[in-house]
Design an enzyme around this catalytic site. Structure first.
Site, PDB file in Angstrom:
ATOM      1  N   HIS A  70      11.443  29.844  19.152  1.00 58.13           N
ATOM      2  CA  HIS A  70      11.592  31.270  19.452  1.00 58.13           C
ATOM      3  C   HIS A  70      12.320  31.498  20.784  1.00 58.13           C
ATOM      4  O   HIS A  70      11.687  31.679  21.823  1.00 58.13           O
ATOM      5  CB  HIS A  70      10.209  31.921  19.572  1.00 58.13           C
ATOM      6  CG  HIS A  70       9.482  32.102  18.298  1.00 58.13           C
ATOM      7  ND1 HIS A  70       9.523  33.271  17.573  1.00 58.13           N
ATOM      8  CD2 HIS A  70       8.666  31.267  17.617  1.00 58.13           C
ATOM      9  CE1 HIS A  70       8.768  33.154  16.504  1.00 58.13           C
ATOM     10  NE2 HIS A  70       8.230  31.946  16.499  1.00 58.13           N
TER      11      HIS A  70
ATOM     12  N   GLU B 201      13.710  34.166  21.793  1.00 54.87           N
ATOM     13  CA  GLU B 201      13.484  35.545  22.271  1.00 54.87           C
ATOM     14  C   GLU B 201      12.244  35.658  23.146  1.00 54.87           C
ATOM     15  O   GLU B 201      12.103  36.597  23.935  1.00 54.87           O
ATOM     16  CB  GLU B 201      13.388  36.513  21.077  1.00 54.87           C
ATOM     17  CG  GLU B 201      12.041  36.581  20.384  1.00 54.87           C
ATOM     18  CD  GLU B 201      11.698  35.380  19.520  1.00 54.87           C
ATOM     19  OE1 GLU B 201      10.552  35.304  19.024  1.00 54.87           O
ATOM     20  OE2 GLU B 201      12.579  34.493  19.322  1.00 54.87           O
TER      21      GLU B 201
ATOM     22  N   CYS C  82      12.307  30.983  13.346  1.00 54.08           N
ATOM     23  CA  CYS C  82      10.957  30.622  12.899  1.00 54.08           C
ATOM     24  C   CYS C  82      10.763  31.007  11.432  1.00 54.08           C
ATOM     25  O   CYS C  82      11.220  30.304  10.545  1.00 54.08           O
ATOM     26  CB  CYS C  82       9.897  31.220  13.812  1.00 54.08           C
ATOM     27  SG  CYS C  82       8.273  30.421  13.597  1.00 54.08           S
TER      28      CYS C  82
END
Length: 316
Positions: free
Chosen positions: A240, A242, A128
């Site tokens: 993202h 994660e 990002c």
């Protein structure tokens, strides 16, 4: 500025590799806390790393050290000498390369380019904000993005057809993960800046990067969502991965297939980091710098987009 230092640095790693590095250490850049949603609860001289990035690296078999902002070039050279790769996380910043995480990213980017030119495989993964800062670093800090509306969107990826065979991520990707990423809404997007194809070409980003996937925002604007450097082990993800397993404040995808497919990106990155023998000369230095020396702070209850963070006093 970098070359004399690097001749010494590179010569220290002229060693034939007989096995892969089974103990990779990954540096994660810290960033300014005053761009975060929990800024009112901590001193402004602190920086942070979201714990979800640390957990993601650890789940793929790596250990983490924080890489601090606003340090000297010599500091970043030393970081590259010791760690096996760098993760530039998502977040917020002033979008310049003169201070904070923007400067850290640019320093690491320029150092890593030289290291890789000497055939010393040193990967960088940007997520990002990291995706955006890597693009800016490759065009000397110019701002190539357009405003867009891709906040809180879960999307499938669309492969740029001519890039499938060239992609380091997709050409060896397991078929079940590839199918999930391309057909299900499993990538979490949280950004208001987008890399449009026209800007990508007009600002000569296509000279350094390949655009691998693309998506459309809420207003049907097409943006590039995955990039890979043509000649370096550098990858950027606008989404993202994660968040799928470790963040809960937003409506991110948490299905088993979403978590399983997101895991691929970190597994790939840590495996790339195994391809060099950068190391800490003294184990005691590594032990003192590992993320294990710092506690996590729960900020999810403050309505932050993050659940847990590591906080650092940058004034020290």
């Amino acid at each position: 500025m970098y070359l004399p230092v690097f001749l010494t640095l590179i010569l220290s790693f002229v060693v034939k590799l007989t096995i892969c590095n089974e103990r990779p250490v990954i540096g994660i850049l810290t960033q300014e806390v005053y761009w975060s949603s929990f800024k009112t609860s901590v001193p402004l001289n602190t920086s942070y790393i979201a714990a979800s990035y640390v957990k993601s690296i650890e789940a793929s078999g790596g250990r983490v050290v924080p890489v601090f902002t606003n340090r000297t070039t010599a500091y970043y050279v030393d970081v590259v000498r010791k760690v096996n790769g760098i993760l530039v996380p998502g977040g917020g910043c002033a979008f310049n390369l003169s201070s904070g995480i923007g400067r850290s990213t640019n320093e690491i980017f320029q150092i890593a380019k030289i290291v890789n030119k000497f055939n010393d495989h040193f990967p960088i993964l940007g997520i990002c904000l990291g995706f955006e800062l890597l693009l800016m670093a490759s065009i000397k800090g110019k701002f190539p993005f357009s405003k867009c509306n891709a906040q809180d969107m879960n999307l499938p990826l669309t492969l740029v057809p001519e890039m499938e065979a060239k992609s380091v991520l997709f050409r060896n990707m397991p078929k079940d993960i590839r199918n999930t990423l391309l057909t299900k809404s499993v990538t979490a997007n949280h950004h208001t800046k987008c890399m449009r194809e026209t800007n990508f070409t007009s600002m000569n980003l296509d000279k350094f990067w390949n655009p691998i996937t693309e998506n459309n925002d809420k207003d049907n604007l097409t943006f590039i969502s995955t990039i890979e450097a043509k000649n370096y082990p550098f990858v950027g993800l606008q989404f993202h991965p994660e968040k799928n397993a470790y963040e809960w404040e937003k409506d991110d995808p948490h299905s088993w297939s979403a978590i399983y497919s997101a895991r691929y990106f970190f597994d790939w990155f840590v495996n790339e980091c195994r391809k060099n023998k950068h190391r800490y000369i003294r184990k005691s230095t590594l032990n003192n710098e590992l993320i294990y020396n710092y506690p996590t702070t729960y900020v999810g209850k403050l309505h932050s987009a993050l659940e847990q963070v590591y906080l650092f006093n940058e004034s020290k």
